[in-house]
Scaffold this motif. Structure first.
Motif, PDB file in Angstrom:
ATOM      1  N   TYR A  70       0.825  -1.210   0.000  1.00  0.00           N
ATOM      2  CA  TYR A  70       0.000   0.000   0.000  1.00  0.00           C
ATOM      3  C   TYR A  70       0.855   1.253   0.000  1.00  0.00           C
ATOM      4  O   TYR A  70       1.968   1.263   0.503  1.00  0.00           O
ATOM      5  CB  TYR A  70      -0.914   0.038   1.241  1.00  0.00           C
ATOM      6  CG  TYR A  70      -1.964  -1.028   1.226  1.00  0.00           C
ATOM      7  CD1 TYR A  70      -3.104  -0.903   0.440  1.00  0.00           C
ATOM      8  CD2 TYR A  70      -1.810  -2.178   1.990  1.00  0.00           C
ATOM      9  CE1 TYR A  70      -4.061  -1.898   0.419  1.00  0.00           C
ATOM     10  CE2 TYR A  70      -2.768  -3.176   1.969  1.00  0.00           C
ATOM     11  CZ  TYR A  70      -3.893  -3.025   1.175  1.00  0.00           C
ATOM     12  OH  TYR A  70      -4.846  -4.016   1.154  1.00  0.00           O
ATOM     13  N   LEU A  75      -3.835   3.192  -0.435  1.00  0.00           N
ATOM     14  CA  LEU A  75      -3.880   2.993  -1.883  1.00  0.00           C
ATOM     15  C   LEU A  75      -3.111   1.747  -2.283  1.00  0.00           C
ATOM     16  O   LEU A  75      -1.991   1.531  -1.796  1.00  0.00           O
ATOM     17  CB  LEU A  75      -3.229   4.181  -2.605  1.00  0.00           C
ATOM     18  CG  LEU A  75      -3.894   5.524  -2.518  1.00  0.00           C
ATOM     19  CD1 LEU A  75      -3.025   6.582  -3.197  1.00  0.00           C
ATOM     20  CD2 LEU A  75      -5.264   5.481  -3.159  1.00  0.00           C
ATOM     21  N   PRO A  76      -3.657   0.945  -3.184  1.00  0.00           N
ATOM     22  CA  PRO A  76      -2.864  -0.171  -3.707  1.00  0.00           C
ATOM     23  C   PRO A  76      -1.602   0.390  -4.374  1.00  0.00           C
ATOM     24  O   PRO A  76      -1.663   1.440  -5.028  1.00  0.00           O
ATOM     25  CB  PRO A  76      -3.781  -0.823  -4.746  1.00  0.00           C
ATOM     26  CG  PRO A  76      -5.136  -0.292  -4.467  1.00  0.00           C
ATOM     27  CD  PRO A  76      -4.979   1.025  -3.788  1.00  0.00           C
ATOM     28  N   ASN A  77      -0.493  -0.268  -4.181  1.00  0.00           N
ATOM     29  CA  ASN A  77       0.762   0.214  -4.745  1.00  0.00           C
ATOM     30  C   ASN A  77       0.841  -0.148  -6.226  1.00  0.00           C
ATOM     31  O   ASN A  77       1.398  -1.162  -6.610  1.00  0.00           O
ATOM     32  CB  ASN A  77       1.952  -0.357  -3.986  1.00  0.00           C
ATOM     33  CG  ASN A  77       3.250   0.290  -4.406  1.00  0.00           C
ATOM     34  OD1 ASN A  77       3.297   1.101  -5.305  1.00  0.00           O
ATOM     35  ND2 ASN A  77       4.320  -0.083  -3.731  1.00  0.00           N
ATOM     36  N   THR A  78       0.258   0.725  -7.040  1.00  0.00           N
ATOM     37  CA  THR A  78       0.345   0.613  -8.493  1.00  0.00           C
ATOM     38  C   THR A  78       0.939   1.916  -9.011  1.00  0.00           C
ATOM     39  O   THR A  78       0.853   2.957  -8.338  1.00  0.00           O
ATOM     40  CB  THR A  78      -1.039   0.413  -9.133  1.00  0.00           C
ATOM     41  OG1 THR A  78      -1.821   1.602  -8.934  1.00  0.00           O
ATOM     42  CG2 THR A  78      -1.757  -0.811  -8.556  1.00  0.00           C
ATOM     43  N   GLU A  80      -0.194   3.891 -11.251  1.00  0.00           N
ATOM     44  CA  GLU A  80      -1.252   4.894 -11.394  1.00  0.00           C
ATOM     45  C   GLU A  80      -1.594   5.538 -10.054  1.00  0.00           C
ATOM     46  O   GLU A  80      -1.761   6.758  -9.962  1.00  0.00           O
ATOM     47  CB  GLU A  80      -2.516   4.269 -11.996  1.00  0.00           C
ATOM     48  CG  GLU A  80      -2.350   3.728 -13.395  1.00  0.00           C
ATOM     49  CD  GLU A  80      -1.684   2.352 -13.447  1.00  0.00           C
ATOM     50  OE1 GLU A  80      -1.646   1.626 -12.415  1.00  0.00           O
ATOM     51  OE2 GLU A  80      -1.162   2.011 -14.521  1.00  0.00           O
ATOM     52  N   GLU A  81      -1.693   4.728  -9.014  1.00  0.00           N
ATOM     53  CA  GLU A  81      -2.022   5.258  -7.694  1.00  0.00           C
ATOM     54  C   GLU A  81      -0.862   6.060  -7.114  1.00  0.00           C
ATOM     55  O   GLU A  81      -1.076   7.047  -6.419  1.00  0.00           O
ATOM     56  CB  GLU A  81      -2.443   4.142  -6.736  1.00  0.00           C
ATOM     57  CG  GLU A  81      -3.734   3.459  -7.132  1.00  0.00           C
ATOM     58  CD  GLU A  81      -4.967   4.355  -7.042  1.00  0.00           C
ATOM     59  OE1 GLU A  81      -4.889   5.517  -6.615  1.00  0.00           O
ATOM     60  OE2 GLU A  81      -6.046   3.870  -7.416  1.00  0.00           O
ATOM     61  N   MET A  82       0.382   5.657  -7.423  1.00  0.00           N
ATOM     62  CA  MET A  82       1.523   6.417  -6.936  1.00  0.00           C
ATOM     63  C   MET A  82       1.538   7.808  -7.577  1.00  0.00           C
ATOM     64  O   MET A  82       1.756   8.809  -6.891  1.00  0.00           O
ATOM     65  CB  MET A  82       2.836   5.680  -7.203  1.00  0.00           C
ATOM     66  CG  MET A  82       4.030   6.378  -6.553  1.00  0.00           C
ATOM     67  SD  MET A  82       5.599   5.502  -6.755  1.00  0.00           S
ATOM     68  CE  MET A  82       5.360   4.109  -5.656  1.00  0.00           C
ATOM     69  N   ARG A  84      -1.028   9.401  -8.692  1.00  0.00           N
ATOM     70  CA  ARG A  84      -2.156  10.113  -8.069  1.00  0.00           C
ATOM     71  C   ARG A  84      -1.763  10.679  -6.699  1.00  0.00           C
ATOM     72  O   ARG A  84      -2.043  11.837  -6.388  1.00  0.00           O
ATOM     73  CB  ARG A  84      -3.338   9.142  -7.945  1.00  0.00           C
ATOM     74  CG  ARG A  84      -4.558   9.729  -7.327  1.00  0.00           C
ATOM     75  CD  ARG A  84      -5.693   8.702  -7.374  1.00  0.00           C
ATOM     76  NE  ARG A  84      -6.673   9.056  -6.381  1.00  0.00           N
ATOM     77  CZ  ARG A  84      -7.328   8.209  -5.632  1.00  0.00           C
ATOM     78  NH1 ARG A  84      -7.127   6.908  -5.757  1.00  0.00           N
ATOM     79  NH2 ARG A  84      -8.200   8.629  -4.758  1.00  0.00           N
ATOM     80  N   TRP A  85      -1.118   9.868  -5.879  1.00  0.00           N
ATOM     81  CA  TRP A  85      -0.699  10.295  -4.542  1.00  0.00           C
ATOM     82  C   TRP A  85       0.318  11.427  -4.625  1.00  0.00           C
ATOM     83  O   TRP A  85       0.218  12.420  -3.914  1.00  0.00           O
ATOM     84  CB  TRP A  85      -0.129   9.104  -3.770  1.00  0.00           C
ATOM     85  CG  TRP A  85       0.458   9.484  -2.459  1.00  0.00           C
ATOM     86  CD1 TRP A  85       1.779   9.516  -2.129  1.00  0.00           C
ATOM     87  CD2 TRP A  85      -0.245   9.910  -1.285  1.00  0.00           C
ATOM     88  NE1 TRP A  85       1.938   9.922  -0.826  1.00  0.00           N
ATOM     89  CE2 TRP A  85       0.703  10.176  -0.288  1.00  0.00           C
ATOM     90  CE3 TRP A  85      -1.589  10.080  -0.989  1.00  0.00           C
ATOM     91  CZ2 TRP A  85       0.366  10.607   0.984  1.00  0.00           C
ATOM     92  CZ3 TRP A  85      -1.938  10.513   0.284  1.00  0.00           C
ATOM     93  CH2 TRP A  85      -0.962  10.775   1.251  1.00  0.00           C
ATOM     94  N   VAL A  92      -6.505  12.178  -1.719  1.00  0.00           N
ATOM     95  CA  VAL A  92      -6.563  10.800  -1.218  1.00  0.00           C
ATOM     96  C   VAL A  92      -6.864  10.806   0.272  1.00  0.00           C
ATOM     97  O   VAL A  92      -7.712  10.051   0.749  1.00  0.00           O
ATOM     98  CB  VAL A  92      -5.236  10.056  -1.505  1.00  0.00           C
ATOM     99  CG1 VAL A  92      -5.250   8.673  -0.860  1.00  0.00           C
ATOM    100  CG2 VAL A  92      -4.980   9.966  -2.998  1.00  0.00           C
ATOM    101  N   THR A 112       7.726   8.420 -10.103  1.00  0.00           N
ATOM    102  CA  THR A 112       7.213   7.060  -9.914  1.00  0.00           C
ATOM    103  C   THR A 112       8.160   6.039 -10.526  1.00  0.00           C
ATOM    104  O   THR A 112       8.453   5.004  -9.907  1.00  0.00           O
ATOM    105  CB  THR A 112       5.798   6.936 -10.509  1.00  0.00           C
ATOM    106  OG1 THR A 112       4.930   7.827  -9.790  1.00  0.00           O
ATOM    107  CG2 THR A 112       5.270   5.514 -10.436  1.00  0.00           C
TER     108      THR A 112
END
Length: 119
Positions: A70, A75-78, A80-82, A84-85, A92, A112
């Motif tokens: 996470y 957030l799932p560690n992907t 795309e989410e990184m 976003r964060w 978030v 990222t």
């Protein structure tokens, strides 16, 4: 391929495949990501391997962040989410201490890409 050669190579092929983790296909450039991390001052709050002066302790260490399940605890560690964060942490988690640094989309992808090298 001749059978004898295949039999001899089989253990090597198995070893090569063991423990290998897929690295996601990232659109960013990790070299540019290191520069962006320095430019945005990320190291004033985070410990970040291979970034000179990145020894802050306000935020978590980013060592081995690519292996975490996470991001920010939620957030799932992907990739795309990184991104976003990095770009809008308050979207978030409105209570986060991480400031919105107005990171551009391109810089967020580069950051990222670098962070995903930290295994």
């Amino acid at each position: 391929m001749n059978r004898k050669l295949l039999v001899c190579m089989a253990p090597l092929l198995l070893i090569a495949g063991c423990g290998g983790e897929e690295t996601p296909d990232l659109p960013g450039d990790p070299v540019k990501g290191k520069l962006a991390i320095t430019a945005y001052g990320c190291g004033s709050c985070h410990v970040i391997p291979e970034i000179p002066g990145a020894n802050g302790h306000t935020g978590p260490s980013l060592a081995r962040i690519a292996k975490r399940t996470y991001l920010a605890g939620v957030l799932p560690n992907t990739p795309e989410e990184m991104v976003r964060w990095i770009r809008a942490p308050e979207m978030v988690d409105p209570r986060t201490a991480m400031p919105n640094m107005a990171v551009s989309v391109g810089d967020a992808h580069d950051i990222t890409a670098y962070l995903y090298t930290l295994r």
